[in-house]
Design a protein around this motif. Sequence first.
Motif, PDB file in Angstrom:
ATOM      1  N   LYS A 162       0.822  -1.211   0.000  1.00  9.87           N
ATOM      2  CA  LYS A 162       0.000   0.000   0.000  1.00  9.87           C
ATOM      3  C   LYS A 162       0.856   1.261   0.000  1.00  9.87           C
ATOM      4  O   LYS A 162       0.532   2.249  -0.663  1.00  9.87           O
ATOM      5  N   GLU A 163       1.970   1.218   0.745  1.00  8.75           N
ATOM      6  CA  GLU A 163       2.825   2.395   0.888  1.00  8.75           C
ATOM      7  C   GLU A 163       3.633   2.692  -0.371  1.00  8.75           C
ATOM      8  O   GLU A 163       3.917   3.846  -0.683  1.00  8.75           O
ATOM      9  N   PHE A 164       4.020   1.653  -1.102  1.00 10.78           N
ATOM     10  CA  PHE A 164       4.886   1.833  -2.270  1.00 10.78           C
ATOM     11  C   PHE A 164       4.248   1.179  -3.505  1.00 10.78           C
ATOM     12  O   PHE A 164       4.758   0.193  -4.039  1.00 10.78           O
ATOM     13  N   PRO A 165       3.130   1.712  -3.970  1.00 14.10           N
ATOM     14  CA  PRO A 165       2.389   1.060  -5.065  1.00 14.10           C
ATOM     15  C   PRO A 165       3.153   0.987  -6.387  1.00 14.10           C
ATOM     16  O   PRO A 165       2.870   0.124  -7.219  1.00 14.10           O
ATOM     17  N   GLY A 166       4.118   1.844  -6.589  1.00 10.75           N
ATOM     18  CA  GLY A 166       4.829   1.864  -7.868  1.00 10.75           C
ATOM     19  C   GLY A 166       6.085   1.023  -7.903  1.00 10.75           C
ATOM     20  O   GLY A 166       6.817   1.033  -8.917  1.00 10.75           O
ATOM     21  N   TYR A 167       6.372   0.290  -6.816  1.00  9.33           N
ATOM     22  CA  TYR A 167       7.613  -0.487  -6.752  1.00  9.33           C
ATOM     23  C   TYR A 167       7.328  -1.966  -6.506  1.00  9.33           C
ATOM     24  O   TYR A 167       6.463  -2.315  -5.695  1.00  9.33           O
ATOM     25  N   PRO A 168       8.063  -2.847  -7.191  1.00  6.97           N
ATOM     26  CA  PRO A 168       7.860  -4.293  -7.003  1.00  6.97           C
ATOM     27  C   PRO A 168       8.235  -4.728  -5.585  1.00  6.97           C
ATOM     28  O   PRO A 168       9.163  -4.182  -4.973  1.00  6.97           O
ATOM     29  N   ILE A 169       7.514  -5.745  -5.102  1.00  4.58           N
ATOM     30  CA  ILE A 169       7.777  -6.327  -3.783  1.00  4.58           C
ATOM     31  C   ILE A 169       8.308  -7.738  -3.972  1.00  4.58           C
ATOM     32  O   ILE A 169       7.752  -8.527  -4.737  1.00  4.58           O
ATOM     33  N   LEU A 170       9.383  -8.062  -3.260  1.00  3.50           N
ATOM     34  CA  LEU A 170       9.971  -9.410  -3.300  1.00  3.50           C
ATOM     35  C   LEU A 170       9.751 -10.105  -1.964  1.00  3.50           C
ATOM     36  O   LEU A 170       9.858  -9.474  -0.901  1.00  3.50           O
ATOM     37  N   MET A 171       9.467 -11.409  -2.022  1.00  5.17           N
ATOM     38  CA  MET A 171       9.353 -12.214  -0.801  1.00  5.17           C
ATOM     39  C   MET A 171      10.311 -13.396  -0.897  1.00  5.17           C
ATOM     40  O   MET A 171      10.225 -14.201  -1.822  1.00  5.17           O
ATOM     41  N   GLY A 172      11.238 -13.487   0.043  1.00  2.00           N
ATOM     42  CA  GLY A 172      12.131 -14.643   0.134  1.00  2.00           C
ATOM     43  C   GLY A 172      11.511 -15.680   1.049  1.00  2.00           C
ATOM     44  O   GLY A 172      11.418 -15.473   2.263  1.00  2.00           O
ATOM     45  N   VAL A 173      11.068 -16.804   0.475  1.00  2.00           N
ATOM     46  CA  VAL A 173      10.300 -17.772   1.265  1.00  2.00           C
ATOM     47  C   VAL A 173      11.176 -18.727   2.068  1.00  2.00           C
ATOM     48  O   VAL A 173      10.684 -19.440   2.940  1.00  2.00           O
ATOM     49  N   SER A 174      12.489 -18.751   1.793  1.00  3.74           N
ATOM     50  CA  SER A 174      13.347 -19.728   2.478  1.00  3.74           C
ATOM     51  C   SER A 174      13.473 -19.443   3.970  1.00  3.74           C
ATOM     52  O   SER A 174      13.810 -20.342   4.743  1.00  3.74           O
ATOM     53  N   ASN A 175      13.224 -18.194   4.388  1.00  2.00           N
ATOM     54  CA  ASN A 175      13.244 -17.897   5.821  1.00  2.00           C
ATOM     55  C   ASN A 175      12.225 -18.740   6.575  1.00  2.00           C
ATOM     56  O   ASN A 175      12.350 -18.960   7.776  1.00  2.00           O
ATOM     57  N   PHE A 176      11.212 -19.202   5.852  1.00  8.99           N
ATOM     58  CA  PHE A 176      10.211 -20.064   6.470  1.00  8.99           C
ATOM     59  C   PHE A 176      10.468 -21.534   6.127  1.00  8.99           C
ATOM     60  O   PHE A 176      10.549 -22.385   7.009  1.00  8.99           O
ATOM     61  N   THR A 177      10.618 -21.849   4.845  1.00 10.53           N
ATOM     62  CA  THR A 177      10.727 -23.254   4.433  1.00 10.53           C
ATOM     63  C   THR A 177      11.955 -23.942   5.012  1.00 10.53           C
ATOM     64  O   THR A 177      11.911 -25.126   5.350  1.00 10.53           O
ATOM     65  N   GLU A 178      13.067 -23.198   5.113  1.00 17.77           N
ATOM     66  CA  GLU A 178      14.299 -23.806   5.631  1.00 17.77           C
ATOM     67  C   GLU A 178      14.324 -23.874   7.155  1.00 17.77           C
ATOM     68  O   GLU A 178      15.132 -24.585   7.738  1.00 17.77           O
ATOM     69  N   LEU A 179      13.439 -23.134   7.802  1.00 11.65           N
ATOM     70  CA  LEU A 179      13.487 -23.039   9.266  1.00 11.65           C
ATOM     71  C   LEU A 179      12.272 -23.672   9.935  1.00 11.65           C
ATOM     72  O   LEU A 179      11.864 -23.269  11.019  1.00 11.65           O
ATOM     73  N   ILE A 180      11.718 -24.664   9.278  1.00 13.42           N
ATOM     74  CA  ILE A 180      10.665 -25.463   9.888  1.00 13.42           C
ATOM     75  C   ILE A 180      10.831 -26.898   9.392  1.00 13.42           C
ATOM     76  O   ILE A 180      11.052 -27.130   8.196  1.00 13.42           O
ATOM     77  N   ASP A 181      10.791 -27.850  10.294  1.00 11.16           N
ATOM     78  CA  ASP A 181      10.922 -29.261   9.905  1.00 11.16           C
ATOM     79  C   ASP A 181       9.557 -29.803   9.507  1.00 11.16           C
ATOM     80  O   ASP A 181       8.889 -30.533  10.247  1.00 11.16           O
ATOM     81  N   ALA A 182       9.164 -29.416   8.311  1.00 11.77           N
ATOM     82  CA  ALA A 182       7.911 -29.881   7.711  1.00 11.77           C
ATOM     83  C   ALA A 182       8.155 -30.011   6.216  1.00 11.77           C
ATOM     84  O   ALA A 182       9.007 -29.322   5.660  1.00 11.77           O
TER      85      ALA A 182
END
Length: 499
Positions: A304-324
């Motif tokens: 919402k704050e930066f509508p004109g700029y792309p947003i990146l999400m690094g998912v490994s902070n979750f996938t690598e840090l949970i034993d599932a």
Amino acid sequence: MVAKPFLEKIVKQLSDVEAKVLSLPIPIAAMMTSEYLTRELPRYPELIEWADIIIAPGFTKGDLKDVAKKLGKPVYKGCLYAYDIPILVEYLKKGGELSTVNPLDELLSKEKKRREEIILAELRREATKSCFEVGGKPVSPKYPLIMGEVFVNEEVDFDTIASKAHRLVSHGSDILVIGSSRLPLDVVADYSKKVKRLLNIPVGLDYFKYEDFSSLSDGEVDILLSFPADSILHFNPKEEFRKTAVVLIPDPFSTTVGDKISSLRAGLKHAIDKGFGKIILDPVLNPPQQAFIESLYAFKTARKEFPGYPILMGVSNFTELIDADSIGVNAVLASIGVEAGVDLFLVTEESAKTSYSVREFRKALDMALLAREMEKPPKDFSVNLLVCKSKKRRGLKPQELVNPVKASRPYPLKADPSGYFKIYVDHDQEAIIVEHYKHGDSKPSITILGTDPSAIINEILERKLASAPEHFYYLGRELWKAKTALKLGKDYVQDEELF
């Protein structure tokens, strides 16, 4: 014949339709053919006269066109399984057409897949309208990009990196990132340049010393990860380098949503002042149980704050840090990211438990995008991530147990005079490796590679590498375990249980 009571039970539950079940003298529907129906159905003239339409089991082999011609009534293939008969009836009520060649299941799945492919193709087309590109790839939340990362912390033969890069691209990576926290930047940059030339795909660098980026030349890489927001102020890039996409993350000590957004806002201003033209913002996804929920809110707020700029999400902070298993985690994170308006996802496969994450995320992302466009939950699509469990039980079991015998004694295995085998699974090469040894030898006589247990067994048969019946039983059991492990990205150890 066997299924008649079950069919009659289902037919009784149908509303606004008259239906009768005809039981033919044949054990199972899978044995039925068009020739058989042409011969048998004329023996039931009263029932044929009563019916407006005749529906044969979906398993019936052959084209039913000649059957219809013989009876003077429409004859079509229905569904494969009886529990789907209500779906078939509803399909007909809505004006759906059946086929004399394909069962209803195939008709519905083909139509569903075709409709979904049209939606995804339109999203990709709409994404091309974006004025923001990374290496020629349009960046847009309409159809987010996946960045697959190959992490290298020691100098290795380029073929190893190329193999991993090939796999990530074939599994759905739009951009390849070479990451390192130890190697010199020139070594990592050289790897990325070679990958770019080899695969003709945008490449990026994920490096721990962002200040070293200033030594790069224009065109060497397409995206750089990641600059802490306050570091941009002290970074002096070359003029041509400012055309490279850069990823900004909040300062390390930004913990609250407000702190993260303020940090990104300041870093964005500095980056613009420095002349950077392609700026991507990453609010940083926190690990589970470490302010994860708050970090999700940061993504929504950043959108919402930066509508004109792309947003990146690094998912490994979750996938690598949970034993599932990563497959379910990736499905959830893709849906969350799409709902939050994320433009790019960084996906890693650094540990064994996250193997094939790019492939999983590609499917998960398509599911989430279809759900968004069709305004429904991400379910009941032609694409899914149901691997270890079924969506519903088909209830396939015998009507009664005839002369049941409880099996309790395992079959004793004996040494085969033709030799023995060692079986491995190579996840990097996506292959099952089978070595044959003659008794007393320390080196294999031959090595067989493949992915299909039947093909491997056939090779063993043709080469007469085994002779004892119990040995073939053993090989069949182990090879199917190996195939399952290969498909799931699971570790395989011969003679050990897989689950």
